[in-house]
Design a protein around this motif. Structure first.
Motif, PDB file in Angstrom:
ATOM      1  N   SER A  60     -41.638  36.338 -48.868  1.00  0.00           N
ATOM      2  CA  SER A  60     -41.051  34.748 -48.878  1.00  0.00           C
ATOM      3  C   SER A  60     -41.526  34.109 -47.332  1.00  0.00           C
ATOM      4  CB  SER A  60     -39.549  34.697 -48.893  1.00  0.00           C
ATOM      5  OG  SER A  60     -39.254  35.190 -50.239  1.00  0.00           O
TER       6      SER A  60
ATOM      7  N   HIS B  78     -35.270  30.781 -47.892  1.00  0.00           N
ATOM      8  CA  HIS B  78     -35.111  29.960 -48.930  1.00  0.00           C
ATOM      9  C   HIS B  78     -35.364  28.500 -48.797  1.00  0.00           C
ATOM     10  CE1 HIS B  78     -34.193  28.950 -53.037  1.00  0.00           C
ATOM     11  NE2 HIS B  78     -32.947  28.457 -52.824  1.00  0.00           N
TER      12      HIS B  78
ATOM     13  N   PRO C 284     -28.414  30.921 -54.669  1.00  0.00           N
ATOM     14  CA  PRO C 284     -28.910  29.923 -54.027  1.00  0.00           C
ATOM     15  C   PRO C 284     -27.884  28.846 -53.481  1.00  0.00           C
ATOM     16  CG  PRO C 284     -30.524  30.460 -55.617  1.00  0.00           C
ATOM     17  CD  PRO C 284     -29.169  31.017 -55.997  1.00  0.00           C
TER      18      PRO C 284
END
Length: 334
Positions: free
Chosen positions: A2, A22, A85
């Motif tokens: 990521s 994220h 999330p």
């Protein structure tokens, strides 16, 4: 692997660095805070939050939503982990908010049930109970070009420059009747709490006002920078104890309050400050007890009364008549 995203949330006098794997966290925070690349603030020190989309690590403290967090007060580092999330982003937003509150706590803040707008050198603070029109009045003024300083979490703290007002960058609940009053200028809501807008669109206008359902906006979504820290010294400040005028009756003239501190006292927010369900505590911070907070609140109200004109006023949902009434009046309290 990521990609890592690193931004700085600008809270005015303090800033918080957020590092996350994220991108959804960054997108979510952008609705509430002014975010800048962290490389623009390499010289700054302060809190850094690592936000990871992952299961909480062993030994982490857990929120009721099972978001894990770990805090190092000495290095001002916080780690937040969640596999959800949405829960991750919301928790990071609240941790950032705590940094702002810590700054205000060090300056003996108090909080009022009040909205506030600024227009040039004038600040209008609208105080009132639920249903008194605080959001409607401030929103209308903001859509007309004023700066939207606060919706319902007005913070007052003192510095060497004098009394300062700011607010929490929280969602702004707009009742469905008010939404349709300004729908052509509001744009899409940030959240709608399950409201079927089309159902209300089919209703007669007056019928909408009887429903206590809300759409959610953010300051940033309304084109407003938040939080703003506004020094009151040198400004014309009007504090309005507001309420709706009865249907069929005209807007009242503003009436000066004889005991402004006593009139404002019922609107001091003890609920938010001392309810751990609202005022979350992920970061360790020293806070006053209720007695100390009450003493400081009385001092902040006295300071506010000393630099403002405190009036009662009955309205029909717009600040324009009040602004016209005070336009030619001199600055300072009366």
């Amino acid at each position: 692997m990521s990609r890592e995203h690193q931004v700085v949330a600008d809270l005015g006098p303090v800033r918080v660095t957020v590092v996350t794997d994220h991108v959804g966290v960054v997108d979510y925070l952008r609705a509430f805070y002014s975010l800048e690349p962290s490389t623009a603030h390499e010289e700054l020190s302060g809190w850094t939050i690592q936000a990871r989309l992952a299961e909480p690590e062993p030994g982490m403290a857990l929120t009721p939503w099972r978001v894990g967090y770990r805090v190092d007060l000495e290095s001002q580092q916080a780690v937040v982990c969640s596999s959800d999330p949405s829960d991750l982003a919301i928790t990071v937003r609240k941790v950032i908010r705590e940094v702002l509150l810590d700054y205000c706590e060090a300056r003996e803040y108090t909080m009022l049930h009040a909205s506030a707008v600024a227009d040039g050198a004038r600040v209008v603070i609208v105080v009132g109970d639920k249903g008194s029109g605080k959001t409607t009045l401030a929103l209308g003024a903001a859509l007309g070009g004023s700066r939207f300083l606060s919706n319902d979490h007005l913070i007052l703290y003192r510095t060497r420059e004098g009394l300062v007002v700011t607010s929490l960058p929280t969602p702004i609940p707009v009742k469905i009747g008010t939404y349709f009053d300004y729908a052509d200028r509001l744009g899409a809501p940030w959240g709608n709490e399950g409201v079927d807008i089309e159902e209300f669109r089919r209703m007669p206008c007056q019928q909408r006002y009887g429903h206590d359902v809300r759409l959610l906006y953010t300051y940033r979504g309304l084109g407003q920078r938040n939080p703003l820290h506004t020094v009151l010294a040198g400004r014309q400040v009007v504090v309005v104890l507001a309420g709706y005028a009865p249907e069929g009756q005209p807007v009242s003239a503003p009436t000066v309050v004889a005991d402004p501190v006593g009139a404002l006292w019922p609107h001091v927010r003890f609920d938010w400050v001392f309810d751990p369900g609202l005022n979350t505590h992920h970061l360790p911070r020293i806070e006053r007890d209720r007695d100390a907070y009450a003493r400081d609140a009385a001092e902040r109200l006295a300071e506010l009364a000393a630099v403002s004109r405190v009036v009662t006023w009955r309205h029909h949902g717009a600040l324009t008549p009040l602004l016209a009434a005070i336009a030619d009046q001199p600055e300072g309290p009366r």
